[in-house]
Design a protein around this motif. Structure first.
Motif, short mmCIF file in Angstrom:
data_model
loop_
_atom_site.label_atom_id
_atom_site.label_comp_id
_atom_site.label_asym_id
_atom_site.label_seq_id
_atom_site.Cartn_x
_atom_site.Cartn_y
_atom_site.Cartn_z
N GLU A 11 -3.00 -5.84 5.70
CA GLU A 11 -3.02 -5.65 4.27
C GLU A 11 -4.10 -4.52 3.77
N LEU A 41 -6.02 -1.48 1.71
CA LEU A 41 -6.20 -1.02 0.36
C LEU A 41 -7.31 -0.07 0.41
N PHE A 51 -3.66 5.69 4.49
CA PHE A 51 -2.89 4.45 4.46
C PHE A 51 -1.37 4.57 5.07
N VAL A 104 0.83 -1.31 -0.19
CA VAL A 104 0.09 -0.06 0.10
C VAL A 104 0.73 1.23 0.12
N TYR A 105 1.90 1.31 0.28
CA TYR A 105 3.23 2.31 0.32
C TYR A 105 3.42 2.60 -1.27
N TRP A 106 2.59 2.92 -2.08
CA TRP A 106 2.84 2.66 -3.45
C TRP A 106 3.84 3.94 -3.82
N LEU A 121 -3.96 4.89 -5.53
CA LEU A 121 -2.65 5.08 -4.77
C LEU A 121 -1.77 6.00 -5.82
#
Length: 274
Positions: free
Chosen positions: A238, A240, A258, A10-12, A250
């Motif tokens: 996890e 999103l 997030f 999620v840490y795009w 993202l």
């Protein structure tokens, strides 16, 4: 009792050093990495983990239409197995105890392309071969169930257990996810108890796939079920965005909650239940 991790999926687009530093700051024990070995230099990752006092918890493998162990196309199945072995190798290079996520079919493939018995004939030997390779490297594999909107192949814990027993390898177990279970299981705690000692890894997200405590899942009986089966593995977030294509959100720079906010909230909320 439990250990806590966060899926960096999620840490795009964020440098992995910043992600690892964030998890250390908020008191996590481990990092869940994205299963794309070409993205990383595992030696650098090990140095970062040591520097921030964390360990590699798991690897969230990415299964696409080109990485489908249940495909009727032999070349696709071979590519999927080759990919899985590359993730296993990555896990072994990150340290001991890393669990690799295994899903027998592609994400968002919701209709089978072959009879079930043929798919089982393809999937079981492939995962057995991967498991034997993983055993040589001290890596465990865990098969995950996804909800019906993301896969047709495995949706519930009982189905995963059936496949695990067919594979019959001691380093192959179950990977569950509270978001998927909220959709598919009649009782999340009962599903956890059914998995029992074969539960190797647990993804945590609330009913809306946000941080635990922000949806309608009751996590107290889930924690009790984990205690009942003697689970001492990772609770890995996890999370999103709530979108048909969360990664587009993202990529566009949205869903800032997030990052620091949900990372901090998640571990505090779960620890409060303990």
């Amino acid at each position: 009792m439990f250990k806590f991790a966060y899926n960096t999926l999620v840490y795009w687009g964020e440098p992995i050093e910043k992600s690892i530093e964030r998890l250390a700051k908020f008191g996590y024990d481990g990092v869940e990495f994205v299963g794309e070995p070409s993205m990383y230099d595992t030696q650098i990752l090990r140095q970062l983990l040591e520097r921030f006092g964390l360990e590699a918890a798991g690897i969230c493998s990415i299964y696409t239409l080109e990485r489908d162990l249940a495909s009727p196309k032999e070349e696709v199945r071979k590519n999927a197995l080759m990919y899985l072995k590359s993730v296993i190798k990555m896990a072994s290079e990150l340290g001991t105890g890393v669990v690799v996520d295994v899903v027998p079919s592609a994400c968002m493939k919701t209709v089978s392309e072959a009879p079930r018995n043929k798919e089982i004939e393809w999937v079981v030997p492939a995962i057995q071969e991967a498991a034997d390779y993983a055993a040589e490297l001290g890596v465990r594999l865990a098969i995950e169930a996804w909800n019906r909107y993301e896969t047709y192949f495995l949706n519930r814990c009982e189905q995963v257990l059936d496949l695990v027993h067919r594979i019959n390898r001691p380093n192959v177990g179950v990977w569950l996810d509270t978001f998927h279970m909220n959709i598919e299981e009649s009782s999340i705690p009962d599903a956890i108890r059914l998995a029992g000692k074969e539960l190797f890894y647990l993804h945590i997200a609330d009913s809306n796939r946000a941080a635990p405590g922000r949806g309608h899942i009751d996590f107290k009986p889930i924690i009790e079920a984990l205690k009942d089966i003697g689970y001492t593995g990772y609770l890995s977030m996890e999370l999103l965005p709530a979108a048909a294509d969360p990664f587009s959100v993202l990529k566009a720079g949205g869903a800032e909650e997030f990052y620091d906010q949900y990372t901090k909230e998640s571990i505090r909320y779960l620890k409060s239940l303990l």
